[in-house]
Design a protein around this motif. Structure first.
Motif, PDB file in Angstrom:
ATOM      1  N   ALA A   1      31.566  32.537  35.974  1.00 26.02           N
ATOM      2  CA  ALA A   1      32.934  32.505  36.477  1.00 26.02           C
ATOM      3  C   ALA A   1      33.197  31.223  37.248  1.00 26.02           C
ATOM      4  CB  ALA A   1      33.188  33.719  37.371  1.00 26.02           C
ATOM      5  N   PHE A   2      32.238  30.819  38.097  1.00 24.03           N
ATOM      6  CA  PHE A   2      32.429  29.591  38.865  1.00 24.03           C
ATOM      7  C   PHE A   2      32.532  28.392  37.921  1.00 24.03           C
ATOM      8  CE2 PHE A   2      29.628  31.879  42.152  1.00 24.03           C
ATOM      9  CZ  PHE A   2      30.704  32.637  42.557  1.00 24.03           C
TER      10      PHE A   2
ATOM     11  N   GLY B   1      29.711  34.455  49.516  1.00 23.31           N
ATOM     12  CA  GLY B   1      29.102  35.711  49.934  1.00 23.31           C
ATOM     13  C   GLY B   1      29.695  36.317  51.193  1.00 23.31           C
ATOM     14  N   LYS B   2      30.863  35.852  51.624  1.00 20.60           N
ATOM     15  CA  LYS B   2      31.491  36.401  52.825  1.00 20.60           C
ATOM     16  C   LYS B   2      31.854  37.863  52.614  1.00 20.60           C
ATOM     17  CE  LYS B   2      35.807  35.257  53.715  1.00 20.60           C
ATOM     18  NZ  LYS B   2      37.010  34.440  53.969  1.00 20.60           N
TER      19      LYS B   2
ATOM     20  N   LEU C   1      34.310  36.030  42.442  1.00 17.86           N
ATOM     21  CA  LEU C   1      34.592  35.099  43.542  1.00 17.86           C
ATOM     22  C   LEU C   1      33.439  35.006  44.531  1.00 17.86           C
ATOM     23  CD1 LEU C   1      38.331  36.000  44.326  1.00 17.86           C
ATOM     24  CD2 LEU C   1      37.457  34.108  42.931  1.00 17.86           C
ATOM     25  N   ASN C   2      32.397  35.811  44.326  1.00 17.63           N
ATOM     26  CA  ASN C   2      31.206  35.805  45.182  1.00 17.63           C
ATOM     27  C   ASN C   2      31.536  36.181  46.623  1.00 17.63           C
ATOM     28  OD1 ASN C   2      28.533  35.554  45.995  1.00 17.63           O
ATOM     29  ND2 ASN C   2      28.693  33.328  46.332  1.00 17.63           N
TER      30      ASN C   2
ATOM     31  N   ASN D   1      44.340  35.541  43.327  1.00 17.14           N
ATOM     32  CA  ASN D   1      45.275  35.280  42.235  1.00 17.14           C
ATOM     33  C   ASN D   1      44.587  34.590  41.060  1.00 17.14           C
ATOM     34  OD1 ASN D   1      47.503  36.444  43.421  1.00 17.14           O
ATOM     35  ND2 ASN D   1      48.323  34.524  44.227  1.00 17.14           N
ATOM     36  N   ALA D   2      43.682  33.666  41.354  1.00 14.77           N
ATOM     37  CA  ALA D   2      42.943  32.993  40.280  1.00 14.77           C
ATOM     38  C   ALA D   2      42.084  33.990  39.516  1.00 14.77           C
ATOM     39  CB  ALA D   2      42.083  31.867  40.856  1.00 14.77           C
ATOM     40  N   ALA D   3      41.457  34.916  40.240  1.00 12.44           N
ATOM     41  CA  ALA D   3      40.633  35.933  39.579  1.00 12.44           C
ATOM     42  C   ALA D   3      41.483  36.886  38.755  1.00 12.44           C
ATOM     43  CB  ALA D   3      39.827  36.697  40.619  1.00 12.44           C
TER      44      ALA D   3
END
Length: 265
Positions: free
Chosen positions: A21-22, A31-32, A70-71, A238-240
């Motif tokens: 994905a990245f 990782g937050k 998005l991790n 939104n990107a995801a």
């Protein structure tokens, strides 16, 4: 809140790794931990599985996939619908999800994601139904009964777009599950059931002429996730959402939750 709604294809999309994905250009949130609040009262979007006690539904599957791509780590919490928008506005939670209709008055308190779903209700009737052909003619057919689950989008659409706006109208017959409303329709105990387009097509195709759809779409709503004003999560989410729409993941979730789940009830 005007609401209360697997095929194996798409599994490759669901299994897309964060690394891939990245590479496709999605942000890496490192990782937050992100705290997501929901109500667990709107099947099949989010609810408690009565068999397992687990939190499940379309929105859980979608949010879990967004987090993977998005991790970020997810922490789910629950609150009532009445408290949710204000609580997110007050930064008690990072994201709210519970089939929240995007409305201008709500944008004064919270930021919305891009729409992840458009909800449209259609009139599912028996295949030989000839007494009414749309919402207006159903409203004029005084003996007509509609089956619905209390507090759901179909319930409110039936009351406010097909009938007289009286939530106690005896023409609305209440059932505990969506499946029970369809069984009542087939048995002749009610005359119409409202459901989304994916499930409606599934029921019609499986009925061998026993069911059909009449009229046009009703109760159109766009659903979005909510964030505190100015949240830096809006753009990545939104990107995801765009990626999940583009690769068929949302289509696979629609079939899983709005067709197979409903038909299995």
């Amino acid at each position: 809140m005007t609401l209360r709604c697997s095929f194996l294809f798409g599994l490759a999309a669901l299994a897309l790794s964060p690394l891939a994905a990245f590479a496709a250009g999605l942000p890496d949130l490192g990782g937050k931990t992100v705290v997501v609040v929901t109500e667990n009262a709107y099947p099949p979007l989010q609810f408690i599985d009565p068999k397992t006690g687990q939190q499940i539904g379309w929105e859980y599957d979608a949010m879990n996939e967004i987090a993977k791509r998005l991790n970020f780590k997810l922490e789910y919490q629950n609150t009532s619908w009445d408290a949710m928008i204000q609580a997110v506005s007050d930064n008690q939670y990072n994201i709210g999800m519970t089939g929240i209709t995007i409305k201008d008055d709500r944008k004064a308190k919270v930021d919305f994601s891009d729409p992840y779903m458009r909800s449209q209700q259609f009139m599912l009737v028996r295949g030989d139904e000839a007494r009414f052909t749309d919402a207006k003619s159903f409203g004029a057919f005084k003996d007509g009964l509609v089956g619905a689950q209390p507090g759901t989008s179909p319930f409110y659409t039936a009351v406010y777009e097909m009938l007289d706006g009286n939530e106690q109208n005896p023409r609305v017959k209440l059932f505990e599950t969506f499946g029970a409303t369809v069984q009542a329709l087939k048995a002749g105990d009610v005359d119409v059931v409202l459901t989304d387009s994916v499930a409606a097509k599934g029921y019609v195709d499986a009925s061998e002429g026993g069911l059909k759809v009449v009229g046009g779409p009703l109760g159109t709503e766009d659903f979005g996730f909510i964030f505190p004003k100015g949240s830096d999560l809006v753009a990545p989410v939104n990107a995801a959402i765009a990626a999940l729409k583009a690769d068929g993941t949302f289509d696979a979730l629609n079939k899983k939750w709005f067709l197979e789940y409903k038909m299995g009830q």
